[in-house]
Enzyme design. Structure first.
Site, PDB file in Angstrom:
ATOM      1  N   CYS A  24      -6.029 -20.689  22.533  1.00 61.24           N
ATOM      2  CA  CYS A  24      -6.393 -21.754  21.598  1.00 61.24           C
ATOM      3  C   CYS A  24      -6.720 -21.227  20.206  1.00 61.24           C
ATOM      4  O   CYS A  24      -6.431 -21.881  19.202  1.00 61.24           O
ATOM      5  CB  CYS A  24      -7.558 -22.580  22.142  1.00 61.24           C
ATOM      6  SG  CYS A  24      -9.023 -21.613  22.585  1.00 61.24           S
ATOM      7  N   HIS A  77     -13.641 -22.598  23.312  1.00 58.34           N
ATOM      8  CA  HIS A  77     -12.487 -23.405  22.942  1.00 58.34           C
ATOM      9  C   HIS A  77     -12.451 -23.484  21.421  1.00 58.34           C
ATOM     10  O   HIS A  77     -13.475 -23.288  20.755  1.00 58.34           O
ATOM     11  CB  HIS A  77     -12.568 -24.802  23.557  1.00 58.34           C
ATOM     12  CG  HIS A  77     -11.286 -25.583  23.462  1.00 58.34           C
ATOM     13  ND1 HIS A  77     -10.061 -25.024  23.749  1.00 58.34           N
ATOM     14  CD2 HIS A  77     -11.030 -26.874  23.089  1.00 58.34           C
ATOM     15  CE1 HIS A  77      -9.118 -25.932  23.582  1.00 58.34           C
ATOM     16  NE2 HIS A  77      -9.678 -27.055  23.171  1.00 58.34           N
ATOM     17  N   ASP A  92      -6.585 -31.014  18.619  1.00 61.59           N
ATOM     18  CA  ASP A  92      -6.791 -30.209  19.823  1.00 61.59           C
ATOM     19  C   ASP A  92      -5.510 -30.255  20.642  1.00 61.59           C
ATOM     20  O   ASP A  92      -5.206 -31.260  21.284  1.00 61.59           O
ATOM     21  CB  ASP A  92      -7.974 -30.741  20.632  1.00 61.59           C
ATOM     22  CG  ASP A  92      -8.257 -29.907  21.877  1.00 61.59           C
ATOM     23  OD1 ASP A  92      -7.539 -28.913  22.122  1.00 61.59           O
ATOM     24  OD2 ASP A  92      -9.202 -30.255  22.620  1.00 61.59           O
TER      25      ASP A  92
END
Length: 198
Positions: A24, A77, A92
């Site tokens: 990520c 994250h 996201d």
């Protein structure tokens, strides 16, 4: 809905973004790079947001890899935050929510609140301006190798991201200590107040 329409033209459609599952931080770096290369005039409106805590256990709902009604508990994250005037949105690539999603909806649906969680799951958020993130972040992807040197998840097909000074400093971004790294660290409630316009 106006928010999504206003900010979506700065980035490709979700399906056209550079994406590697479980990387990520690099996915968000690539989003920032795209804005720098194609919409430099608005780069200052964007920030990378690292979410973690001391225990490396942070629940996030509405994730592709999670159960329909429950959270995924990540060690960390990373999101992309866009703030324009009094509107804020989140990108996201691991979420089933809209891309982009209004920050208010993302907080309500994906982050929710720490008040109903045990203290070990409370989230902190490190916010780093996109230009600073592009300039300072480096990863040799060693955190994604097991004790035998094999990959726990297949890496991206482009070279590792590095700077002139560093090959690996991911831990400085994941750390939620105010003394480490770049940007500013917020509690979830302080982040909501600072950027959520609520």
């Amino acid at each position: 809905m106006e928010l999504a329409a206003a900010s979506c033209h700065f980035l490709p459609a979700h399906s056209d973004c550079v994406y590697t599952s479980c990387y990520c931080e690099e996915n968000v770096w690539k989003l920032c790079e795209h804005i720098k290369d194609h919409h430099l005039q608005v780069l200052e409106e964007f920030s990378a947001v690292f979410i973690s805590n001391l225990n490396k256990m942070i629940p996030i709902w509405k994730q592709k890899n999670g159960p329909a009604d429950g959270p995924v508990v990540w060690d960390y994250h990373v999101l992309l935050l866009h703030v324009s005037g009094d509107q804020s949105s989140i990108y996201d690539l691991d979420s089933v929510l809209p891309f982009p999603c209004s920050l208010a909806e993302y907080i309500h649906e994906a982050l929710r609140t720490d008040f109903e969680l045990k203290p070990q799951y409370h989230r902190c958020l490190r916010v780093i301006r996109a230009d600073e993130f592009l300039r300072t972040f480096a990863s040799d992807r060693s955190h994604m190798k097991n004790s035998w040197g094999g990959w726990t998840r297949p890496p991206p097909n482009y070279p590792c991201i590095r700077t002139a000074d560093a090959a690996m400093n991911l831990n400085s971004f994941i750390s939620m200590s105010h003394e480490d790294g770049w940007g500013t660290v917020y509690t979830l409630s302080d982040f909501s107040e600072a950027f959520g316009h609520v």
